[in-house]
Design a protein around this motif. Sequence first.
Motif, PDB file in Angstrom:
ATOM      1  N   ASP A  70       0.863  -1.297  -0.026  1.00  0.00           N
ATOM      2  CA  ASP A  70       0.046   0.062  -0.162  1.00  0.00           C
ATOM      3  C   ASP A  70       0.964   1.164   0.180  1.00  0.00           C
ATOM      4  O   ASP A  70       1.733   1.529   0.819  1.00  0.00           O
ATOM      5  CB  ASP A  70      -0.790   0.076   1.244  1.00  0.00           C
ATOM      6  CG  ASP A  70      -1.829   1.081   1.174  1.00  0.00           C
ATOM      7  OD1 ASP A  70      -1.915   2.025   0.397  1.00  0.00           O
ATOM      8  OD2 ASP A  70      -2.889   0.921   2.095  1.00  0.00           O
ATOM      9  N   GLU A  71       0.600   2.197  -1.037  1.00  0.00           N
ATOM     10  CA  GLU A  71       1.409   3.306  -1.038  1.00  0.00           C
ATOM     11  C   GLU A  71       1.245   4.004   0.130  1.00  0.00           C
ATOM     12  O   GLU A  71       2.240   4.874   0.542  1.00  0.00           O
ATOM     13  CB  GLU A  71       1.069   4.060  -2.585  1.00  0.00           C
ATOM     14  CG  GLU A  71       1.422   3.295  -3.760  1.00  0.00           C
ATOM     15  CD  GLU A  71       1.095   4.096  -4.881  1.00  0.00           C
ATOM     16  OE1 GLU A  71       1.070   5.648  -4.813  1.00  0.00           O
ATOM     17  OE2 GLU A  71       1.141   3.551  -5.863  1.00  0.00           O
ATOM     18  N   ASP A  72       0.361   4.267   0.694  1.00  0.00           N
ATOM     19  CA  ASP A  72      -0.074   5.223   1.883  1.00  0.00           C
ATOM     20  C   ASP A  72       0.744   4.622   3.048  1.00  0.00           C
ATOM     21  O   ASP A  72       1.247   5.442   3.781  1.00  0.00           O
ATOM     22  CB  ASP A  72      -1.575   5.264   2.320  1.00  0.00           C
ATOM     23  CG  ASP A  72      -2.353   6.136   1.230  1.00  0.00           C
ATOM     24  OD1 ASP A  72      -1.640   6.917   0.765  1.00  0.00           O
ATOM     25  OD2 ASP A  72      -3.504   5.816   1.163  1.00  0.00           O
ATOM     26  N   VAL A  73       0.713   3.353   3.233  1.00  0.00           N
ATOM     27  CA  VAL A  73       1.762   2.551   4.351  1.00  0.00           C
ATOM     28  C   VAL A  73       3.115   3.076   4.154  1.00  0.00           C
ATOM     29  O   VAL A  73       3.956   3.361   5.180  1.00  0.00           O
ATOM     30  CB  VAL A  73       1.187   1.210   4.576  1.00  0.00           C
ATOM     31  CG1 VAL A  73       2.433   0.603   5.487  1.00  0.00           C
ATOM     32  CG2 VAL A  73      -0.174   0.785   4.807  1.00  0.00           C
ATOM     33  N   GLN A  74       3.433   2.811   2.897  1.00  0.00           N
ATOM     34  CA  GLN A  74       5.044   3.205   2.610  1.00  0.00           C
ATOM     35  C   GLN A  74       5.190   4.601   2.841  1.00  0.00           C
ATOM     36  O   GLN A  74       6.178   5.111   3.163  1.00  0.00           O
ATOM     37  CB  GLN A  74       5.403   2.715   1.070  1.00  0.00           C
ATOM     38  CG  GLN A  74       5.333   1.211   0.948  1.00  0.00           C
ATOM     39  CD  GLN A  74       5.608   0.726  -0.588  1.00  0.00           C
ATOM     40  OE1 GLN A  74       5.756   1.714  -1.286  1.00  0.00           O
ATOM     41  NE2 GLN A  74       5.641  -0.248  -0.513  1.00  0.00           N
ATOM     42  N   ALA A  75       4.249   5.638   2.500  1.00  0.00           N
ATOM     43  CA  ALA A  75       4.527   6.988   2.586  1.00  0.00           C
ATOM     44  C   ALA A  75       4.436   7.197   4.005  1.00  0.00           C
ATOM     45  O   ALA A  75       5.411   8.009   4.414  1.00  0.00           O
ATOM     46  CB  ALA A  75       3.227   7.636   1.878  1.00  0.00           C
ATOM     47  N   TYR A  76       3.627   6.550   4.757  1.00  0.00           N
ATOM     48  CA  TYR A  76       3.510   6.698   6.371  1.00  0.00           C
ATOM     49  C   TYR A  76       4.770   6.419   7.060  1.00  0.00           C
ATOM     50  O   TYR A  76       5.335   7.325   7.711  1.00  0.00           O
ATOM     51  CB  TYR A  76       2.373   6.340   7.039  1.00  0.00           C
ATOM     52  CG  TYR A  76       2.453   6.632   8.298  1.00  0.00           C
ATOM     53  CD1 TYR A  76       1.757   7.897   8.872  1.00  0.00           C
ATOM     54  CD2 TYR A  76       2.702   5.777   9.340  1.00  0.00           C
ATOM     55  CE1 TYR A  76       1.634   8.264  10.366  1.00  0.00           C
ATOM     56  CE2 TYR A  76       2.483   6.123  10.652  1.00  0.00           C
ATOM     57  CZ  TYR A  76       1.865   7.098  11.075  1.00  0.00           C
ATOM     58  OH  TYR A  76       1.993   7.627  12.280  1.00  0.00           O
ATOM     59  N   MET A  77       5.221   5.413   6.603  1.00  0.00           N
ATOM     60  CA  MET A  77       6.430   4.757   7.085  1.00  0.00           C
ATOM     61  C   MET A  77       7.697   5.487   6.881  1.00  0.00           C
ATOM     62  O   MET A  77       8.653   5.788   7.625  1.00  0.00           O
ATOM     63  CB  MET A  77       6.670   3.286   6.564  1.00  0.00           C
ATOM     64  CG  MET A  77       5.986   2.334   7.305  1.00  0.00           C
ATOM     65  SD  MET A  77       5.817   0.913   6.453  1.00  0.00           S
ATOM     66  CE  MET A  77       7.463   0.172   6.909  1.00  0.00           C
ATOM     67  N   GLU A 134      -2.031  14.439   4.247  1.00  0.00           N
ATOM     68  CA  GLU A 134      -2.110  13.853   2.915  1.00  0.00           C
ATOM     69  C   GLU A 134      -2.174  12.526   2.608  1.00  0.00           C
ATOM     70  O   GLU A 134      -2.326  12.036   1.424  1.00  0.00           O
ATOM     71  CB  GLU A 134      -0.887  14.519   2.177  1.00  0.00           C
ATOM     72  CG  GLU A 134      -0.770  16.198   2.127  1.00  0.00           C
ATOM     73  CD  GLU A 134       0.549  16.510   1.347  1.00  0.00           C
ATOM     74  OE1 GLU A 134       1.231  15.774   0.916  1.00  0.00           O
ATOM     75  OE2 GLU A 134       0.882  17.724   1.784  1.00  0.00           O
ATOM     76  N   ILE A 135      -2.264  11.644   3.520  1.00  0.00           N
ATOM     77  CA  ILE A 135      -2.293  10.305   3.614  1.00  0.00           C
ATOM     78  C   ILE A 135      -3.418   9.840   4.178  1.00  0.00           C
ATOM     79  O   ILE A 135      -3.858  10.200   5.070  1.00  0.00           O
ATOM     80  CB  ILE A 135      -1.050   9.646   4.292  1.00  0.00           C
ATOM     81  CG1 ILE A 135       0.303  10.095   3.748  1.00  0.00           C
ATOM     82  CG2 ILE A 135      -0.880   8.113   4.150  1.00  0.00           C
ATOM     83  CD1 ILE A 135       1.422   9.685   4.571  1.00  0.00           C
TER      84      ILE A 135
END
Length: 188
Positions: A70-77, A134-135
């Motif tokens: 998930d792109e959102d998970v990667q962005a959050y990490m 933004e996520i």
Amino acid sequence: MKKLLIISMFIIILTACGSPSPEEELASAEQQREELGEMLQTESVALERNRERLEILENEISQVETSQNDEDVQAYMAIVEEYSSSLISELESLGTLIEEARQTEELSEVQDDIEIIIQDIEETIDTYEEEVIEIELNETLMRRHNSLQLAHEAFPAALAHIKNGAEDDNMDGVEEGVSALNGISEFY
């Protein structure tokens, strides 16, 4: 007669200095058993609390692993990694300055540096908050985010104690702030 008196006193002294009676030993052993029981209970509670935390973390890790693509998970990490490294760096710098002030007993010498670090910490928190908006956060990430927000709510008061203590050249005020910062760690 003198010898008999000296021998009698010697025997009385030896008797008084003798080992404790079996009742005293039993009472002492019982007290130690109670103290050990209380310590064991305290440690058992701490162990259970840590087990619960570990289970929660394992569930979170499991959920994160299932959504790693998930792109959102990667962005959050990535945001959290940047946030935590910046925050750690700033807090270590602050700790170094406070330790220096403790040793020199001169807060006025590090006051400006403390204020700069406090501003950097506030900017780090603000940057995190702006980027996370933004996520779209899943349930696990939302729990982590909410926990960080609780920490962020506690930061201003702790930093204000440190800043005001440094401005007033009051090490007790600085120590209050440091203690409050240490208390914030429960949110992380």
